[in-house]
Design a protein around this motif. Sequence first.
Motif, PDB file in Angstrom:
ATOM      1  N   SER A  84       2.435   6.617  11.591  1.00 16.88           N
ATOM      2  CA  SER A  84       2.624   6.773  12.894  1.00 16.88           C
ATOM      3  C   SER A  84       2.643   6.948  14.054  1.00 16.88           C
ATOM      4  CB  SER A  84       3.144   8.456  13.302  1.00 16.88           C
ATOM      5  OG  SER A  84       3.445   9.244  12.079  1.00 16.88           O
ATOM      6  N   ASP A  85       1.193   6.676  14.719  1.00 12.62           N
ATOM      7  CA  ASP A  85       0.835   5.753  16.055  1.00 12.62           C
ATOM      8  C   ASP A  85       0.439   5.020  16.151  1.00 12.62           C
ATOM      9  OD1 ASP A  85       3.228   7.729  17.118  1.00 12.62           O
ATOM     10  OD2 ASP A  85       1.632   9.621  16.668  1.00 12.62           O
ATOM     11  N   GLU A  86      -0.471   5.080  15.180  1.00  4.86           N
ATOM     12  CA  GLU A  86      -1.332   3.380  15.042  1.00  4.86           C
ATOM     13  C   GLU A  86      -0.885   3.039  13.745  1.00  4.86           C
ATOM     14  OE1 GLU A  86      -2.407   1.556  16.116  1.00  4.86           O
ATOM     15  OE2 GLU A  86      -3.983   2.041  17.422  1.00  4.86           O
ATOM     16  N   LEU A  87      -0.805   1.864  13.640  1.00  2.00           N
ATOM     17  CA  LEU A  87      -0.778   0.361  12.878  1.00  2.00           C
ATOM     18  C   LEU A  87      -1.194  -0.910  13.509  1.00  2.00           C
ATOM     19  CD1 LEU A  87      -0.030  -0.799   9.887  1.00  2.00           C
ATOM     20  CD2 LEU A  87       1.626  -1.466  10.599  1.00  2.00           C
ATOM     21  N   ARG A  88      -3.100  -0.936  13.160  1.00  2.00           N
ATOM     22  CA  ARG A  88      -3.962  -1.903  13.703  1.00  2.00           C
ATOM     23  C   ARG A  88      -3.920  -2.769  12.326  1.00  2.00           C
ATOM     24  NH1 ARG A  88      -5.827  -2.881  18.756  1.00  2.00           N
ATOM     25  NH2 ARG A  88      -5.686  -0.811  19.517  1.00  2.00           N
ATOM     26  N   PRO A  89      -3.317  -3.844  11.972  1.00  2.00           N
ATOM     27  CA  PRO A  89      -3.464  -4.961  11.102  1.00  2.00           C
ATOM     28  C   PRO A  89      -4.889  -4.728  10.271  1.00  2.00           C
ATOM     29  CG  PRO A  89      -2.080  -6.066  12.245  1.00  2.00           C
ATOM     30  CD  PRO A  89      -2.483  -4.225  13.483  1.00  2.00           C
ATOM     31  N   ASN A  90      -5.793  -4.925  11.807  1.00  2.00           N
ATOM     32  CA  ASN A  90      -7.359  -5.086  11.095  1.00  2.00           C
ATOM     33  C   ASN A  90      -8.168  -4.487   9.947  1.00  2.00           C
ATOM     34  OD1 ASN A  90      -7.601  -7.851  12.201  1.00  2.00           O
ATOM     35  ND2 ASN A  90      -9.016  -7.631  13.822  1.00  2.00           N
ATOM     36  N   ASP A  91      -7.645  -2.589  10.825  1.00  2.00           N
ATOM     37  CA  ASP A  91      -8.129  -1.715  10.343  1.00  2.00           C
ATOM     38  C   ASP A  91      -7.112  -1.374   8.550  1.00  2.00           C
ATOM     39  OD1 ASP A  91      -9.049  -0.913  12.287  1.00  2.00           O
ATOM     40  OD2 ASP A  91      -7.365   0.470  13.172  1.00  2.00           O
ATOM     41  N   LEU A  92      -5.836  -2.075   8.788  1.00  2.00           N
ATOM     42  CA  LEU A  92      -5.502  -1.808   7.638  1.00  2.00           C
ATOM     43  C   LEU A  92      -6.071  -2.445   6.522  1.00  2.00           C
ATOM     44  CD1 LEU A  92      -2.663  -0.767   6.305  1.00  2.00           C
ATOM     45  CD2 LEU A  92      -1.510  -2.754   6.851  1.00  2.00           C
ATOM     46  N   GLY A  93      -6.634  -4.062   6.675  1.00  2.00           N
ATOM     47  CA  GLY A  93      -6.849  -4.322   5.568  1.00  2.00           C
ATOM     48  C   GLY A  93      -8.604  -3.688   5.446  1.00  2.00           C
ATOM     49  N   ILE A  94      -9.332  -4.092   6.396  1.00  2.00           N
ATOM     50  CA  ILE A  94     -10.588  -3.090   5.834  1.00  2.00           C
ATOM     51  C   ILE A  94     -10.092  -1.638   5.215  1.00  2.00           C
ATOM     52  CG2 ILE A  94     -12.386  -1.195   7.154  1.00  2.00           C
ATOM     53  CD1 ILE A  94     -11.920  -3.467   9.649  1.00  2.00           C
ATOM     54  N   LEU A  95      -9.644  -0.788   5.889  1.00  2.00           N
ATOM     55  CA  LEU A  95      -8.846   0.655   4.872  1.00  2.00           C
ATOM     56  C   LEU A  95      -8.692   0.541   3.404  1.00  2.00           C
ATOM     57  CD1 LEU A  95      -7.972   2.328   7.801  1.00  2.00           C
ATOM     58  CD2 LEU A  95      -9.363   2.269   6.978  1.00  2.00           C
ATOM     59  N   VAL A  96      -8.045  -0.040   3.733  1.00  2.00           N
ATOM     60  CA  VAL A  96      -6.867  -0.234   2.161  1.00  2.00           C
ATOM     61  C   VAL A  96      -8.311  -0.822   0.838  1.00  2.00           C
ATOM     62  CG1 VAL A  96      -5.679  -1.941   0.790  1.00  2.00           C
ATOM     63  CG2 VAL A  96      -4.855  -0.477   2.507  1.00  2.00           C
ATOM     64  N   GLU A  97      -9.464  -1.779   1.353  1.00  2.00           N
ATOM     65  CA  GLU A  97     -10.440  -1.560   0.718  1.00  2.00           C
ATOM     66  C   GLU A  97     -11.206  -1.353   0.397  1.00  2.00           C
ATOM     67  OE1 GLU A  97     -10.860  -6.185  -1.123  1.00  2.00           O
ATOM     68  OE2 GLU A  97      -8.664  -5.206  -0.482  1.00  2.00           O
ATOM     69  N   THR A  98     -11.503  -0.061   0.723  1.00  2.00           N
ATOM     70  CA  THR A  98     -12.332   1.033   0.746  1.00  2.00           C
ATOM     71  C   THR A  98     -12.144   1.245  -0.710  1.00  2.00           C
ATOM     72  OG1 THR A  98     -11.554   2.415   2.183  1.00  2.00           O
ATOM     73  CG2 THR A  98     -12.918   0.890   3.003  1.00  2.00           C
ATOM     74  N   VAL A  99     -11.067   1.562  -1.562  1.00  2.00           N
ATOM     75  CA  VAL A  99     -10.495   2.212  -2.561  1.00  2.00           C
ATOM     76  C   VAL A  99     -10.474   1.427  -3.986  1.00  2.00           C
ATOM     77  CG1 VAL A  99      -8.765   3.088  -3.257  1.00  2.00           C
ATOM     78  CG2 VAL A  99      -8.671   3.117  -0.806  1.00  2.00           C
ATOM     79  N   ARG A 100     -11.246   2.195  -4.326  1.00  2.00           N
ATOM     80  CA  ARG A 100     -11.586   1.786  -5.761  1.00  2.00           C
ATOM     81  C   ARG A 100     -10.558   1.465  -6.728  1.00  2.00           C
ATOM     82  NH1 ARG A 100     -15.105   6.457  -6.538  1.00  2.00           N
ATOM     83  NH2 ARG A 100     -16.297   4.687  -5.758  1.00  2.00           N
ATOM     84  N   GLY A 101     -10.604   1.123  -8.691  1.00  2.00           N
ATOM     85  CA  GLY A 101      -9.757   0.557  -9.108  1.00  2.00           C
ATOM     86  C   GLY A 101      -9.525   2.037  -9.587  1.00  2.00           C
ATOM     87  N   GLY A 102      -7.899   2.649 -10.007  1.00  2.00           N
ATOM     88  CA  GLY A 102      -7.531   4.059 -10.111  1.00  2.00           C
ATOM     89  C   GLY A 102      -7.531   4.292  -9.103  1.00  2.00           C
ATOM     90  N   GLY A 103      -7.365   4.269  -7.593  1.00  2.00           N
ATOM     91  CA  GLY A 103      -7.138   5.339  -6.425  1.00  2.00           C
ATOM     92  C   GLY A 103      -5.644   4.508  -6.544  1.00  2.00           C
ATOM     93  N   ILE A 104      -5.504   5.309  -4.999  1.00  2.00           N
ATOM     94  CA  ILE A 104      -4.322   5.541  -4.446  1.00  2.00           C
ATOM     95  C   ILE A 104      -4.481   5.646  -3.154  1.00  2.00           C
ATOM     96  CG2 ILE A 104      -4.099   8.400  -4.759  1.00  2.00           C
ATOM     97  CD1 ILE A 104      -1.282   7.932  -5.059  1.00  2.00           C
ATOM     98  N   ILE A 105      -4.001   4.713  -2.068  1.00  2.00           N
ATOM     99  CA  ILE A 105      -3.250   4.793  -1.412  1.00  2.00           C
ATOM    100  C   ILE A 105      -2.608   4.800  -0.696  1.00  2.00           C
ATOM    101  CG2 ILE A 105      -3.350   3.544   1.077  1.00  2.00           C
ATOM    102  CD1 ILE A 105      -4.930   1.373  -2.007  1.00  2.00           C
ATOM    103  N   VAL A 106      -1.971   6.682   0.332  1.00  2.00           N
ATOM    104  CA  VAL A 106      -0.891   7.124   1.166  1.00  2.00           C
ATOM    105  C   VAL A 106      -1.117   6.820   2.122  1.00  2.00           C
ATOM    106  CG1 VAL A 106      -0.028   9.035   0.882  1.00  2.00           C
ATOM    107  CG2 VAL A 106      -0.933   8.498  -1.035  1.00  2.00           C
ATOM    108  N   PHE A 107       0.428   6.221   3.058  1.00  2.13           N
ATOM    109  CA  PHE A 107       0.324   5.912   4.367  1.00  2.13           C
ATOM    110  C   PHE A 107       1.476   6.714   5.060  1.00  2.13           C
ATOM    111  CE2 PHE A 107      -1.074   1.586   3.479  1.00  2.13           C
ATOM    112  CZ  PHE A 107      -2.353   2.001   4.175  1.00  2.13           C
ATOM    113  N   LEU A 108       1.866   7.280   5.793  1.00 11.18           N
ATOM    114  CA  LEU A 108       2.880   8.530   5.933  1.00 11.18           C
ATOM    115  C   LEU A 108       3.688   8.042   7.781  1.00 11.18           C
ATOM    116  CD1 LEU A 108       1.104  11.503   6.210  1.00 11.18           C
ATOM    117  CD2 LEU A 108       2.681  11.132   4.807  1.00 11.18           C
TER     118      LEU A 108
END
Length: 724
Positions: A84-108
């Motif tokens: 809602s109040d933050e979308l920093r593309p660098n962070d997006l790239g780092i955070l998505v890559e922390t999730v393993r296969g079989g996992g889910i990424i949920v953005f509000l």
Amino acid sequence: MYPINPKEAIKKVLSEAERSGERRVLVIKGHEFNSIKDVVEELSREKSVLCVGLPETGNVRTISYEETDSVLGSTFDALFADLSDELRPNDLGILVETVRGGGIIVFLVPDDWLSRLTRFQRELISPPYTERDVRQAFKRRFLESLGSEGVWLLDGEKLMGVERSVEKKKTEKPQSDDPVESLSMSEDQLNVIRTILSSAASPKKQIIAITANRGRGKSAALGLAASLILGRRISRSIGVTASSPDGVQIFFSFLKKGLEAQGMKYNEVKRDGKTVAVISGRRMVFYRSPISMSELDIRIKIVDEAATVPVHLLFRIARKSRLSVFATTVHGYEGSGRGFTMKFLKAMESKNTRFLRLEMRIPIRYPEGDPVELWLYRLLLLDAEPASVKEDEIRYEKLDPEKLDEEKLREFYGIYVLAHYRNRPDDLAMMLDAPHHHMRAVLMGDNVVAAAQICEEGRLNKSMIDAIMERKDSPPGHMIPSRILVHYGNKEFCKLWGWRIVRIAVHPELQGRGIGSRMLSFIHEEAEDAGVDWIGAGFGASPELLKFWLKNGFLPVHMSPQRSDVSGEYSVFVIKPVSEKARRSIEELNAEFKRRILSTLHDVYFDADPEVIRLVLSAGTHEERPRLRFSQILRLRDYIREFNTYEMASDAIKELLISYFMSRAGSLPEDAERILIAKNLQGRPWPLIVRIARKKTMKETIDKVRECVRSLYELYSDVLPRLE
């Protein structure tokens, strides 16, 4: 599609992820965190969950966006983040890559997301622009990317996406009896570890290049290999470098894991909270900046994210080590590996040195073909490529970030990816959303063959000028006016309107054909029509870049007093006047700049490349007569006649050189200018002058310097006594 609530949507998408072994993304629009809080708590009982920018919930690990770097190298089953109040593309790239296969990424995201600004967007505001002027192109790009395979959107009660039915792939961890090798998660990692280890044990000089896409465990493999080199007593020290200490933290993390697996004790050395050395007994691995590493003469050197290090430093690092390992991400937010591939690897492959090239293909956290990886690459243009070249007429075009089609954007950004620029997702978002940044292209037919990013600067009012002068909260942006104020106090210049060229690059297949210069001409014409006063640029001063800007009429006005720790270069700012008012001001700035350089070459810039100094002093002509006293003229004439030594006439030569570079630069041959700068103005020792003059003996060098001084003296025959 039947109505579905957020909890049901999460369970449905997560179920698909678990069946496939791949990751899934779900963007929930228009719902608060409270609507999914129960699901987050339920998942956290059985899975590792990371929440970002959300209220703390039970035992779930919760961080702020400012703490994103703290999870680099970590792995989670689920990620929940509020955009809602933050979308920093660098962070997006780092955070998505922390999730393993079989996992889910949920953005509000909220319903009114496109009518409000994130903190990142507010940082893009530069006066005289306001919040109303910020574009929403990156958010639109994000939203338009949803609904493809593996990437779902829940808008109200409507779940949109494409179901992906794939069988879960079995991935077997490589087997090894060695406790360190057993930590590797793929055959690629194991191969890298063993190759580095065998090369380290070899008495022959070796260069290893490792390329990988993101998420392949490259840095981990380097750290594990280094731990084995220490554990098996192959070398007592290993030097590691990257563009900053941040770039080697994963390396050090796995180095420590490798030492622990061997039962080895160690101590850490930290600086500003970052590990910069690990010491085990008499053996150590230490970090140095790229410029420092290039000067060290040690047996083993490792460069992580080599694409972020200038190519000339990579060559120097390889030259001064028996084993040098260069690893880089080919497509990633760390930087562009394409320039590294095109320039450094091709040069290495053409040499006779024993050279090995390894490629890591297997992802560590998720299976190959993972749809979330493909989505992230497309969204952040991590794999952008320039268009194929088709010869045609060229034309100049203004590109509107909010109306730009995907193909043209990829062509535009792909040119930067292949250039020397360090590309990060934040740069893409700034280019798309910042109101004072603009995109310009040269097209050949329908394809982009040259790209430029322009940033508006100047037009500062009194309060902004005072804030910069007093080192208070100065307005963001305005890089060139800020330096002019701090170094010269020229307030009138800062009221003028300028365009700083942030980036300019030409398709690699068309370089050397004048297209970059043509683009600068197009930009100058547009600036004239718009009423802009000046065009400028700032860059690491290499002879190649300086020649490009100077031949196009730009004058240097500032040179940083310190070298960059990464490139080893001094930053230079150049400006070209557009209006007559700016012309007078810039010529005065250039004259003052040249006087400052000339008076500090022996001190601040004593180790600068003489060719760089020659070039910055060659631009701009300002009338200045030599101020030689009778005794100086006498000693100078006797030196030229070989009656006395260089040292007896050094002060007189300096006075003559100051006048020369202010008013008559370019009248002597280039090699003579370089030699006189190095010897007289910088005070370099004679053995170094032998190399700069490219002579074999000291006598030849001394004679060459005397010959250069004689030519210099004769240039002033109109104001100095004639030589008899």
